[in-house]
Design a protein around this motif. Structure first.
Motif, PDB file in Angstrom:
ATOM      1  N   HIS A  91       1.284  -1.663  -0.299  1.00 59.55           N
ATOM      2  CA  HIS A  91       0.331   0.695   0.091  1.00 59.55           C
ATOM      3  C   HIS A  91       0.963   1.143  -0.233  1.00 59.55           C
ATOM      4  O   HIS A  91       0.862   2.294  -0.473  1.00 59.55           O
ATOM      5  CB  HIS A  91      -0.999  -0.101   1.316  1.00 59.55           C
ATOM      6  N   GLY A  92       1.947   1.080   0.770  1.00 57.51           N
ATOM      7  CA  GLY A  92       2.874   2.275   0.312  1.00 57.51           C
ATOM      8  C   GLY A  92       2.621   4.077   1.943  1.00 57.51           C
ATOM      9  O   GLY A  92       2.986   4.329   1.772  1.00 57.51           O
ATOM     10  N   ALA A  93       1.147   3.640   2.265  1.00 56.93           N
ATOM     11  CA  ALA A  93       0.882   4.791   3.026  1.00 56.93           C
ATOM     12  C   ALA A  93      -0.382   3.995   3.959  1.00 56.93           C
ATOM     13  O   ALA A  93      -1.666   4.994   4.455  1.00 56.93           O
ATOM     14  CB  ALA A  93       0.710   5.662   2.607  1.00 56.93           C
ATOM     15  N   HIS A 130      -7.307   5.822   5.589  1.00 58.19           N
ATOM     16  CA  HIS A 130      -7.629   5.194   4.609  1.00 58.19           C
ATOM     17  C   HIS A 130      -7.746   4.273   4.288  1.00 58.19           C
ATOM     18  O   HIS A 130      -7.749   3.284   3.535  1.00 58.19           O
ATOM     19  CB  HIS A 130      -5.479   4.893   3.651  1.00 58.19           C
ATOM     20  N   GLY A 144      -2.358   6.097  -3.294  1.00 61.15           N
ATOM     21  CA  GLY A 144      -0.835   7.192  -4.247  1.00 61.15           C
ATOM     22  C   GLY A 144       0.269   6.411  -4.168  1.00 61.15           C
ATOM     23  O   GLY A 144       1.000   7.225  -4.964  1.00 61.15           O
ATOM     24  N   ALA A 145       0.683   6.191  -2.832  1.00 60.99           N
ATOM     25  CA  ALA A 145       2.240   5.814  -2.659  1.00 60.99           C
ATOM     26  C   ALA A 145       2.439   4.319  -2.884  1.00 60.99           C
ATOM     27  O   ALA A 145       3.241   3.841  -2.700  1.00 60.99           O
ATOM     28  CB  ALA A 145       2.851   6.185  -1.847  1.00 60.99           C
ATOM     29  N   ALA A 146       1.364   3.478  -3.028  1.00 56.73           N
ATOM     30  CA  ALA A 146       1.629   1.980  -3.604  1.00 56.73           C
ATOM     31  C   ALA A 146       2.618   2.188  -4.436  1.00 56.73           C
ATOM     32  O   ALA A 146       3.165   2.347  -5.198  1.00 56.73           O
ATOM     33  CB  ALA A 146       0.518   1.228  -4.231  1.00 56.73           C
ATOM     34  N   HIS A 147       3.491   0.531  -4.139  1.00 53.87           N
ATOM     35  CA  HIS A 147       4.617   0.033  -5.021  1.00 53.87           C
ATOM     36  C   HIS A 147       5.261  -1.574  -4.609  1.00 53.87           C
ATOM     37  O   HIS A 147       4.284  -1.789  -3.592  1.00 53.87           O
ATOM     38  CB  HIS A 147       5.574   0.497  -4.121  1.00 53.87           C
ATOM     39  N   SER A 153       6.046  -4.804  -3.669  1.00 55.16           N
ATOM     40  CA  SER A 153       6.371  -5.033  -2.457  1.00 55.16           C
ATOM     41  C   SER A 153       7.893  -5.995  -2.749  1.00 55.16           C
ATOM     42  O   SER A 153       8.109  -6.672  -3.985  1.00 55.16           O
ATOM     43  CB  SER A 153       5.378  -5.894  -2.136  1.00 55.16           C
ATOM     44  N   ASP A 210       4.931  -2.219   5.017  1.00 57.89           N
ATOM     45  CA  ASP A 210       3.914  -1.862   5.580  1.00 57.89           C
ATOM     46  C   ASP A 210       3.997  -2.200   6.744  1.00 57.89           C
ATOM     47  O   ASP A 210       3.118  -2.223   7.396  1.00 57.89           O
ATOM     48  CB  ASP A 210       3.433  -1.564   4.543  1.00 57.89           C
TER      49      ASP A 210
END
Length: 65
Positions: free
Chosen positions: A21-23, A28, A43-46, A48, A54
């Motif tokens: 998820h990143g954030a 959220h 928006g900050a997902a990347h 893994s 996370d």
């Protein structure tokens, strides 16, 4: 708490799919009218990696819910 259990399952499934998820923060997580939690704010997902970025955020989420 049911919301925490559902979000933990969701995050685990995302990680198994290779997405972080990143954030991950309480804001959220939205609750549907029936009480079902929905994860948003990707928006900050990347992608893994072996080390889960996370894990600390998930622990913080569990403490705040």
């Amino acid at each position: 708490d049911l919301v925490v259990a559902q979000m933990t399952t969701t995050v685990e499934r995302l990680h198994r799919l290779g997405l972080a998820h990143g954030a991950l923060r309480p804001e959220h997580i939205l609750l549907e009218a029936d009480g079902r939690p929905v994860l948003c704010g990707f928006g900050a997902a990347h992608r893994s990696h072996d080390r889960d970025p996370d894990a600390t955020a998930l622990a913080a989420l569990i403490r705040t819910v």
